[in-house]
Design a protein around this motif. Structure first.
Motif, PDB file in Angstrom:
ATOM      1  N   LEU A  27       9.357  19.711  20.195  1.00  0.00           N
ATOM      2  CA  LEU A  27       8.158  18.958  19.873  1.00  0.00           C
ATOM      3  C   LEU A  27       7.941  17.923  20.968  1.00  0.00           C
ATOM      4  CD1 LEU A  27       5.958  18.337  17.696  1.00  0.00           C
ATOM      5  CD2 LEU A  27       7.576  16.680  16.728  1.00  0.00           C
ATOM      6  N   GLN A  28       6.723  17.917  21.553  1.00  0.00           N
ATOM      7  CA  GLN A  28       6.429  17.017  22.665  1.00  0.00           C
ATOM      8  C   GLN A  28       5.174  16.193  22.369  1.00  0.00           C
ATOM      9  OE1 GLN A  28       7.194  19.122  26.667  1.00  0.00           O
ATOM     10  NE2 GLN A  28       6.656  20.807  25.310  1.00  0.00           N
ATOM     11  N   LYS A  29       5.056  15.080  23.062  1.00  0.00           N
ATOM     12  CA  LYS A  29       3.883  14.226  22.870  1.00  0.00           C
ATOM     13  C   LYS A  29       2.583  14.964  23.172  1.00  0.00           C
ATOM     14  CE  LYS A  29       6.324   9.954  24.158  1.00  0.00           C
ATOM     15  NZ  LYS A  29       6.320   8.803  25.094  1.00  0.00           N
ATOM     16  N   THR A  30       2.625  15.830  24.167  1.00  0.00           N
ATOM     17  CA  THR A  30       1.417  16.550  24.558  1.00  0.00           C
ATOM     18  C   THR A  30       0.994  17.593  23.524  1.00  0.00           C
ATOM     19  OG1 THR A  30       2.837  17.976  25.900  1.00  0.00           O
ATOM     20  CG2 THR A  30       1.682  16.193  27.037  1.00  0.00           C
ATOM     21  N   ASP A  31       1.826  17.839  22.522  1.00  0.00           N
ATOM     22  CA  ASP A  31       1.459  18.746  21.429  1.00  0.00           C
ATOM     23  C   ASP A  31       0.535  18.076  20.414  1.00  0.00           C
ATOM     24  OD1 ASP A  31       3.294  20.583  22.498  1.00  0.00           O
ATOM     25  OD2 ASP A  31       4.910  19.882  21.184  1.00  0.00           O
ATOM     26  N   LEU A  32       0.442  16.756  20.453  1.00  0.00           N
ATOM     27  CA  LEU A  32      -0.156  15.990  19.361  1.00  0.00           C
ATOM     28  C   LEU A  32      -1.644  15.717  19.573  1.00  0.00           C
ATOM     29  CD1 LEU A  32       2.717  13.356  19.067  1.00  0.00           C
ATOM     30  CD2 LEU A  32       2.481  15.484  17.756  1.00  0.00           C
ATOM     31  N   ILE A  33      -2.401  15.859  18.501  1.00  0.00           N
ATOM     32  CA  ILE A  33      -3.819  15.488  18.477  1.00  0.00           C
ATOM     33  C   ILE A  33      -4.001  14.480  17.345  1.00  0.00           C
ATOM     34  CG2 ILE A  33      -6.186  16.293  18.141  1.00  0.00           C
ATOM     35  CD1 ILE A  33      -5.196  19.093  19.060  1.00  0.00           C
ATOM     36  N   TYR A  34      -4.557  13.324  17.674  1.00  0.00           N
ATOM     37  CA  TYR A  34      -4.677  12.245  16.690  1.00  0.00           C
ATOM     38  C   TYR A  34      -6.085  12.204  16.104  1.00  0.00           C
ATOM     39  CZ  TYR A  34      -4.343   7.582  14.611  1.00  0.00           C
ATOM     40  OH  TYR A  34      -4.335   6.527  13.729  1.00  0.00           O
ATOM     41  N   PRO A  35      -6.231  12.259  14.764  1.00  0.00           N
ATOM     42  CA  PRO A  35      -7.559  12.130  14.144  1.00  0.00           C
ATOM     43  C   PRO A  35      -7.944  10.658  14.017  1.00  0.00           C
ATOM     44  CG  PRO A  35      -5.966  13.337  12.752  1.00  0.00           C
ATOM     45  CD  PRO A  35      -5.194  12.588  13.786  1.00  0.00           C
ATOM     46  N   ILE A  36      -9.207  10.359  14.295  1.00  0.00           N
ATOM     47  CA  ILE A  36      -9.709   8.998  14.177  1.00  0.00           C
ATOM     48  C   ILE A  36     -11.007   9.019  13.361  1.00  0.00           C
ATOM     49  CG2 ILE A  36     -10.977   9.129  16.377  1.00  0.00           C
ATOM     50  CD1 ILE A  36      -9.191   5.969  15.253  1.00  0.00           C
ATOM     51  N   PHE A  37     -11.153   8.056  12.444  1.00  0.00           N
ATOM     52  CA  PHE A  37     -12.339   7.949  11.600  1.00  0.00           C
ATOM     53  C   PHE A  37     -13.174   6.765  12.086  1.00  0.00           C
ATOM     54  CE2 PHE A  37      -9.128  10.003   8.965  1.00  0.00           C
ATOM     55  CZ  PHE A  37      -9.822  11.105   8.486  1.00  0.00           C
ATOM     56  N   VAL A  38     -14.332   7.048  12.640  1.00  0.00           N
ATOM     57  CA  VAL A  38     -15.177   6.014  13.226  1.00  0.00           C
ATOM     58  C   VAL A  38     -16.337   5.715  12.275  1.00  0.00           C
ATOM     59  CG1 VAL A  38     -16.464   5.305  15.274  1.00  0.00           C
ATOM     60  CG2 VAL A  38     -14.574   6.925  15.500  1.00  0.00           C
ATOM     61  N   VAL A  39     -16.592   4.415  12.053  1.00  0.00           N
ATOM     62  CA  VAL A  39     -17.614   4.002  11.095  1.00  0.00           C
ATOM     63  C   VAL A  39     -18.641   3.100  11.765  1.00  0.00           C
ATOM     64  CG1 VAL A  39     -16.024   4.159   9.149  1.00  0.00           C
ATOM     65  CG2 VAL A  39     -16.271   1.981  10.337  1.00  0.00           C
ATOM     66  N   GLU A  40     -19.800   3.020  11.142  1.00  0.00           N
ATOM     67  CA  GLU A  40     -20.849   2.101  11.597  1.00  0.00           C
ATOM     68  C   GLU A  40     -20.437   0.664  11.285  1.00  0.00           C
ATOM     69  OE1 GLU A  40     -23.429   3.203  13.176  1.00  0.00           O
ATOM     70  OE2 GLU A  40     -23.913   5.222  12.475  1.00  0.00           O
ATOM     71  N   GLY A  41     -20.998  -0.278  12.057  1.00  0.00           N
ATOM     72  CA  GLY A  41     -20.725  -1.684  11.806  1.00  0.00           C
ATOM     73  C   GLY A  41     -19.897  -2.313  12.900  1.00  0.00           C
ATOM     74  N   ASP A  42     -19.484  -3.545  12.674  1.00  0.00           N
ATOM     75  CA  ASP A  42     -18.721  -4.308  13.650  1.00  0.00           C
ATOM     76  C   ASP A  42     -17.495  -4.928  12.995  1.00  0.00           C
ATOM     77  OD1 ASP A  42     -20.564  -4.047  15.911  1.00  0.00           O
ATOM     78  OD2 ASP A  42     -21.907  -5.315  14.720  1.00  0.00           O
ATOM     79  N   GLN A  43     -16.450  -5.098  13.814  1.00  0.00           N
ATOM     80  CA  GLN A  43     -15.206  -5.757  13.401  1.00  0.00           C
ATOM     81  C   GLN A  43     -14.621  -5.127  12.128  1.00  0.00           C
ATOM     82  OE1 GLN A  43     -16.321  -9.981  13.307  1.00  0.00           O
ATOM     83  NE2 GLN A  43     -15.469 -10.188  15.365  1.00  0.00           N
ATOM     84  N   ILE A  44     -14.632  -3.806  12.131  1.00  0.00           N
ATOM     85  CA  ILE A  44     -14.077  -3.073  10.993  1.00  0.00           C
ATOM     86  C   ILE A  44     -12.827  -2.323  11.437  1.00  0.00           C
ATOM     87  CG2 ILE A  44     -14.448  -1.247   9.288  1.00  0.00           C
ATOM     88  CD1 ILE A  44     -17.464  -1.879   9.494  1.00  0.00           C
ATOM     89  N   LYS A  45     -11.724  -2.654  10.829  1.00  0.00           N
ATOM     90  CA  LYS A  45     -10.501  -1.867  10.911  1.00  0.00           C
ATOM     91  C   LYS A  45      -9.880  -1.945   9.519  1.00  0.00           C
ATOM     92  CE  LYS A  45      -6.257  -0.890  13.419  1.00  0.00           C
ATOM     93  NZ  LYS A  45      -5.339  -1.246  14.542  1.00  0.00           N
ATOM     94  N   LYS A  46     -10.277  -0.993   8.690  1.00  0.00           N
ATOM     95  CA  LYS A  46      -9.956  -1.041   7.263  1.00  0.00           C
ATOM     96  C   LYS A  46      -9.082   0.146   6.893  1.00  0.00           C
ATOM     97  CE  LYS A  46     -12.135  -1.297   2.702  1.00  0.00           C
ATOM     98  NZ  LYS A  46     -13.429  -1.275   1.975  1.00  0.00           N
ATOM     99  N   GLU A  47      -7.933  -0.137   6.312  1.00  0.00           N
ATOM    100  CA  GLU A  47      -6.995   0.921   5.950  1.00  0.00           C
ATOM    101  C   GLU A  47      -7.569   1.800   4.834  1.00  0.00           C
ATOM    102  OE1 GLU A  47      -2.222   1.058   5.838  1.00  0.00           O
ATOM    103  OE2 GLU A  47      -3.104  -0.232   4.309  1.00  0.00           O
ATOM    104  N   VAL A  48      -7.397   3.114   4.991  1.00  0.00           N
ATOM    105  CA  VAL A  48      -7.799   4.061   3.952  1.00  0.00           C
ATOM    106  C   VAL A  48      -6.807   3.932   2.794  1.00  0.00           C
ATOM    107  CG1 VAL A  48      -8.164   6.498   3.387  1.00  0.00           C
ATOM    108  CG2 VAL A  48      -8.782   5.624   5.673  1.00  0.00           C
TER     109      VAL A  48
END
Length: 325
Positions: A27-48
């Motif tokens: 298992l290598q770092k280059t195997d990994l794809i990270y999902p990111i959830f992008v939302v409208e608005g400003d100064q939002i970093k809210k845990e799911v």
């Protein structure tokens, strides 16, 4: 004991150095794809709530998140959008100023080292939560292909390196391939959700993407978990229609399918380590029932061993750190 003949397999397990020397799957770092959830608005970093450590992120925090990935050695990200407005036809999915399109442009400008994959579907953008156009309670296939193709082209225009259609409409790869080619994106690959089961492991994702169906379910277009041969037919169709990568989703409960897909086709295979798999481990680890690092690495290694070339996983940041230790 002198007359007993047997093999001494333990000779190759005596020390960590010896075990590393003969290890078959890596298992290598280059195997990994990270999902990111992008939302409208400003100064939002809210845990799911159902996915500890996974966040909704607004555009003003996006570059910081992407730079962290690069620092950790993760080189690929798949972008999911959570729009402020939803409607019957999911118009924000293919809008030039849609949240995913804005996110793609920003990542490509600010963090060009990353490969940006665009999830291509309508469910996050429709007010009914289904992956296509709905008429009289039915999800229409061919009419949905037009909007999905428009979405893919808009994402490619925004700068997406790879288009990843996840809708499971019949013919979606063929339609999107033609649309991309006609729009001048012949070199943009398609990472098809070729084998996508109607799984109970998707619950936390729907919390994150705000994409739960408002009526019925998705069993009329996603696959029956009991079926194996159907998965081969689906993958075969996607290969013939022009898919460059084949995703198997979910990963953990479908390792047998992953192996068959890998053995039958020459395309790179991608395992999706889905939200339910993620949240179960997080919950067990928080209760002290499992060693999170050990169980995650074992699980992802099992996906590689089953044939996955790449893994989409919410654990990507953690895994990259662990692999550096």
């Amino acid at each position: 004991m002198d007359n007993i003949q047997f093999s001494r397999h333990r000779r190759l397990r005596t020390t960590e150095s010896m075990r590393s020397l003969v290890r078959e799957t890596h298992l290598q770092k280059t195997d990994l794809i990270y999902p990111i959830f992008v939302v409208e608005g400003d100064q939002i970093k809210k845990e799911v709530p159902s996915m500890p450590g996974v966040y909704h992120v607004s555009l003003d925090y996006l570059t910081e998140e992407m730079n962290e990935l690069v620092t950790l050695g993760v080189r690929s990200v798949i972008v999911f959008g959570v729009p402020a407005h939803k409607d019957e036809k999911g118009t924000q999915a293919y809008c030039e100023t849609g949240i995913v399109q804005k996110a793609i442009r920003q990542i490509k400008e600010d963090v060009p080292a990353l490969t940006v994959i665009a999830d291509t579907c309508l469910c996050q953008y429709t007010d009914h939560g289904h992956c296509g156009i709905v008429q009289d309670g039915e999800i229409l296939n061919d009419e949905s292909l037009e909007l999905l193709t428009e979405t893919a082209v808009s994402q490619a225009k925004a700068g997406a390196d790879i288009i990843a259609p996840s809708n499971m409409m019949d013919g979606f790869v063929a339609a999107i391939r033609k649309g991309l080619d006609d729009a001048g994106f012949k070199n943009t690959p398609i990472m098809s959700y070729a084998v996508k089961y109607a799984s109970s492991f998707y619950g936390p994702f729907r919390d994150a993407a705000h994409s739960s169906p408002q009526f019925g379910d998705r069993r009329a277009y996603q696959m029956d978990p009991a079926n194996r041969l159907e998965a081969i037919r689906e993958a075969q169709s996607d290969v013939e229609e022009g898919a460059d990568f084949l995703i198997v989703k979910p990963g953990l409960s479908y390792l047998d399918i992953m192996r068959e897909v890998k053995d039958r086709f020459n395309s790179p295979v991608v395992a999706y380590n889905v939200s339910g798999e993620y949240s179960m481990i997080k919950a067990a680890a928080q209760n002290g029932w499992v060693n999170e690092q050990e169980i995650v690495l074992e699980k992802l290694t099992s996906m590689k061993r089953a044939g996955a070339d790449l893994i989409i996983t919410y654990f990507a940041k953690d895994v990259a750190q662990w692999l550096s230790e």
